[in-house]
Motif scaffolding. Structure first.
Motif, PDB file in Angstrom:
ATOM      1  N   ILE A   1      29.088  24.015  17.149  1.00  0.00           N
ATOM      2  CA  ILE A   1      29.762  23.099  18.080  1.00  0.00           C
ATOM      3  C   ILE A   1      29.650  23.652  19.505  1.00  0.00           C
ATOM      4  CG2 ILE A   1      31.988  22.065  18.743  1.00  0.00           C
ATOM      5  CD1 ILE A   1      30.933  20.873  16.174  1.00  0.00           C
ATOM      6  N   LEU A   2      29.162  22.792  20.375  1.00  0.00           N
ATOM      7  CA  LEU A   2      29.135  23.149  21.797  1.00  0.00           C
ATOM      8  C   LEU A   2      30.449  22.662  22.395  1.00  0.00           C
ATOM      9  CD1 LEU A   2      27.074  24.265  23.919  1.00  0.00           C
ATOM     10  CD2 LEU A   2      26.528  21.892  24.446  1.00  0.00           C
ATOM     11  N   PRO A   3      31.294  23.574  22.860  1.00  0.00           N
ATOM     12  CA  PRO A   3      32.603  23.110  23.327  1.00  0.00           C
ATOM     13  C   PRO A   3      32.527  22.327  24.640  1.00  0.00           C
ATOM     14  CG  PRO A   3      32.528  25.515  23.122  1.00  0.00           C
ATOM     15  CD  PRO A   3      31.129  25.020  22.963  1.00  0.00           C
ATOM     16  N   ALA A   4      33.455  21.375  24.794  1.00  0.00           N
ATOM     17  CA  ALA A   4      33.558  20.619  26.045  1.00  0.00           C
ATOM     18  C   ALA A   4      33.667  21.608  27.203  1.00  0.00           C
ATOM     19  CB  ALA A   4      34.793  19.727  25.995  1.00  0.00           C
ATOM     20  N   GLY A   5      33.025  21.288  28.296  1.00  0.00           N
ATOM     21  CA  GLY A   5      33.091  22.162  29.477  1.00  0.00           C
ATOM     22  C   GLY A   5      31.855  23.032  29.629  1.00  0.00           C
ATOM     23  N   THR A   6      31.043  23.146  28.540  1.00  0.00           N
ATOM     24  CA  THR A   6      29.865  24.024  28.639  1.00  0.00           C
ATOM     25  C   THR A   6      28.767  23.331  29.467  1.00  0.00           C
ATOM     26  OG1 THR A   6      30.384  24.667  26.382  1.00  0.00           O
ATOM     27  CG2 THR A   6      28.287  25.453  27.264  1.00  0.00           C
ATOM     28  N   GLY A   7      28.118  24.109  30.316  1.00  0.00           N
ATOM     29  CA  GLY A   7      27.013  23.568  31.113  1.00  0.00           C
ATOM     30  C   GLY A   7      25.713  23.656  30.332  1.00  0.00           C
ATOM     31  N   VAL A   8      24.890  22.608  30.409  1.00  0.00           N
ATOM     32  CA  VAL A   8      23.564  22.700  29.790  1.00  0.00           C
ATOM     33  C   VAL A   8      22.496  22.457  30.863  1.00  0.00           C
ATOM     34  CG1 VAL A   8      24.334  21.977  27.479  1.00  0.00           C
ATOM     35  CG2 VAL A   8      23.486  20.264  29.046  1.00  0.00           C
ATOM     36  N   TYR A   9      21.388  23.149  30.705  1.00  0.00           N
ATOM     37  CA  TYR A   9      20.325  23.103  31.716  1.00  0.00           C
ATOM     38  C   TYR A   9      18.998  22.714  31.058  1.00  0.00           C
ATOM     39  CZ  TYR A   9      23.934  25.299  34.399  1.00  0.00           C
ATOM     40  OH  TYR A   9      25.128  25.528  35.025  1.00  0.00           O
ATOM     41  N   ILE A  10      18.315  21.777  31.668  1.00  0.00           N
ATOM     42  CA  ILE A  10      17.025  21.326  31.142  1.00  0.00           C
ATOM     43  C   ILE A  10      15.935  21.803  32.102  1.00  0.00           C
ATOM     44  CG2 ILE A  10      15.670  19.276  30.517  1.00  0.00           C
ATOM     45  CD1 ILE A  10      18.457  18.229  29.572  1.00  0.00           C
ATOM     46  N   PRO A  11      15.065  22.670  31.603  1.00  0.00           N
ATOM     47  CA  PRO A  11      14.114  23.334  32.519  1.00  0.00           C
ATOM     48  C   PRO A  11      12.879  22.476  32.777  1.00  0.00           C
ATOM     49  CG  PRO A  11      13.898  24.243  30.307  1.00  0.00           C
ATOM     50  CD  PRO A  11      14.922  23.153  30.215  1.00  0.00           C
TER      51      PRO A  11
END
Ligand code: HEM
Length: 529
Positions: free
Chosen positions: A412-422
């Protein structure tokens, strides 16, 4: 006396040690986050996480993410730490699609955050707004960017393109080379000032024009500015102590003054320029009768009523400027650089331009521009090799289940986590683009495009937060290139760099130093390409 001194010294050391240990423990408290979930991750450094090279401005964000992408082959995602906060780099194309499009409601916001009180203009732009406030602005401003609106605005872009021609004439009169970064920045400044602010900014005619001065102020790179951007894209617990600010007060005041004086003038004189500002004034007027309690910010989630005024209004004009001027200028500079190095491609492009112009009685028209398929391939390849915004960021707004390659666990990726697409990394992955450093427009024939997997090309982003100015950006880039190439041959001169070295300090791709090129005027009767 000596004993007293020793005990004071010991107390001071003890206090410092305790304070340092406290801060250290606080900043490393999350460092087991990815390990606990069994996700491959980069070993973090206390205080900076995995951003050490970015903090010291040794490398740009796009290239930093590209290095990690290249290092972690065969995994769908890689855990990182933005200072003390866990964040995720996405490698797998299916997951890219899910985040940007299919499950975009879980990733509706960007990570980038500017505090509206500290930096009212940047904090209120469509680029940084979140949740319902972003949604309402986006939905209501989307009709401002239709192809019909672009067509109506084309005459303004064309006028600036003609002024670019005069500028180049003057600049090359004594055989000098042209510094294309500066020339293209002046051109796009004039275009955006004209279309978003309704003013003639005169940057092509006057290097010290006030508008150009303020733009240099906003986008000129400085250690503090770039640190602010880093903190905004990769927020840690720090922003509460350090609140990033990108636009200084004098520039904010200049933008406000310019917008309101133009609005007032137009309302008084009933002007109709068919530009962005006209469309925005129409929206503002439509919303004037809405009382504060009706407005969407006050709970009416999908209300068709839309009220925009004050800094919310100014900030959107500023957004067009901020997002539209440098991105397009940089794209044009890289295009001219590559075309100068590849005369064969330049010749083919010029032939197409000449043929289409002839078909349209020598006139540059919006429809004619759409017919230039090779120009589209050239610009697409430029944006593949040089995606000006070389990464995309999204914030997970509610807990999200990530696919687990082993199929054994639930991650589970918790709410609030930043994700980056390179973006830079994917558009340079030899699996999708063999010899990625080669500039080759043939990659963008219909056949080649169809043979590539989806989500391997997104210089304008993707999904609900895709660049709203895509059509406008392409229009100004293409119009400028057509104007230049139909009159000039561009070639390297003795000072042209052999390849581009990227500025490690800027978040948008940008070349270090100048890009001077020779501009050789073609005889007017020679329209053969
Ligand atoms: C070559 C030119 C341009 C490039 C390469 C470019 C690229 C991008 C990219 C990559 C994004 C982020 C998309 C995402 O997160 O999925 C973006 C967003 C945006 N762009 Fe552009 N852009 C260009 C020109 C323009 C122009 C001319 C304008 C306005 C006149 C503009 C306005 C915006 C705005 C307002 C956003 C934020 C949209 C939102 O969050 O809803 N851009 N652009």
């Amino acid at each position: 006396m000596v004993l007293l001194f020793e005990s004071v010294t010991l107390s001071i050391i003890a206090i410092f040690t305790a304070a340092f240990t406290g801060v250290y423990l606080y900043f490393t408290r999350n460092f087991n986050f990815w390990k606990k979930r069994g996700i491959p991750y980069l070993k973090p450094t206390p205080f900076v996480g995995n951003l050490k090279e970015l903090v010291f401005q040794k490398i740009g964000i796009g290239h930093h993410l590209q290095k990690i992408y290249d290092e972690y082959k065969d995994v769908p995602y890689v855990g990182l730490f933005s200072f003390d906060q866990p964040s995720l780099l996405i490698r797998d194309l299916e997951l890219v699609k899910n985040i940007l499009v299919k499950d975009s409601q879980n990733f509706a916001d960007r990570v980038i955050t500017f505090n509206e009180v500290v930096d009212p203009l940047f904090g209120k732009t469509m680029f940084t707004l979140k949740g319902q406030r972003w949604r309402h602005i986006r939905v209501n401003l989307t009709p401002v960017f239709t192809s019909g609106k672009m067509k109506k605005m084309f005459y303004l872009v064309k006028k600036c393109a003609e002024e670019l021609d005069d500028y180049l004439d003057r600049a090359t009169a004594n055989g000098s080379s042209v510094e294309v970064k500066e020339a293209m920045a002046r051109f796009t400044t004039d275009v955006i000032a004209s279309c978003a602010f309704g003013i003639d900014s005169n940057s092509l005619k006057n290097p010290d024009a006030e508008f150009r001065y303020h733009l240099r102020n906003v986008f000129g790179s400085s250690v503090m500015k770039e640190f602010s951007i880093l903190m905004a894209f990769f927020p840690s617990s720090l922003p509460k102590l350090f609140r990033p600010k990108y636009v200084d007060n004098s520039t904010s005041d200049f933008i406000r003054r310019t917008v309101w004086s133009t609005v007032e003038y137009r309302e008084k004189h009933g002007m109709d320029r068919k530009d962005f500002l006209d469309s925005m004034i129409e929206l503002r007027n439509r919303g004037k009768h809405i009382t504060q309690t009706d407005s969407p910010e006050n709970g009416q989630k999908d209300s068709p009523k839309f009220k925009i005024d004050g800094d919310d209004f100014v900030a959107q004009a500023f957004a067009f400027l901020a997002a539209g001027f440098e991105t397009s200028a940089t794209t044009m500079s890289f295009a001219l650089f590559e075309l100068a190095l590849q005369p064969r491609i330049q010749r083919r492009l010029r032939t197409e331009i000449a043929q289409v112009l002839r078909k349209h009685s020598g006139e540059l028209t919006y429809d004619g521009m759409q017919e230039m398929s090779y120009l589209d391939m050239v610009v697409s390849e430029i944006l593949r090799k040089y995606p000006v915004l070389p990464f995309l960021d999204r914030k997970c707004v509610r807990d999200y289940e990530l696919p687990d390659p082993s199929g054994k666990r639930t991650v589970i990726l918790p709410a609030g986590t930043g994700v980056y697409i390179p973006v830079m990394a994917i558009q340079h992955d030899p699996k999708y683009y063999p010899e990625p450093e080669k500039f080759d427009p043939e990659r963008f024939t219909d056949e080649k495009k169809q043979s590539r997997p989806n989500y391997t090309y997104f210089p304008f982003g993707e999904g609900p937060r895709v660049c709203i100015g895509l059509r406008f950006g392409l229009m100004q880039v293409k119009a400028g290139l057509i104007q230049i190439l139909s009159r000039y041959e561009v070639a390297p001169c003795k000072d042209t760099p052999v390849s581009i070295t990227f500025d490690p300090r800027t978040f948008l791709l940008s070349a270090i130093g100048e890009i001077p090129l020779s501009f050789n005027r073609r005889r007017s009767e020679d329209t053969s390409g």
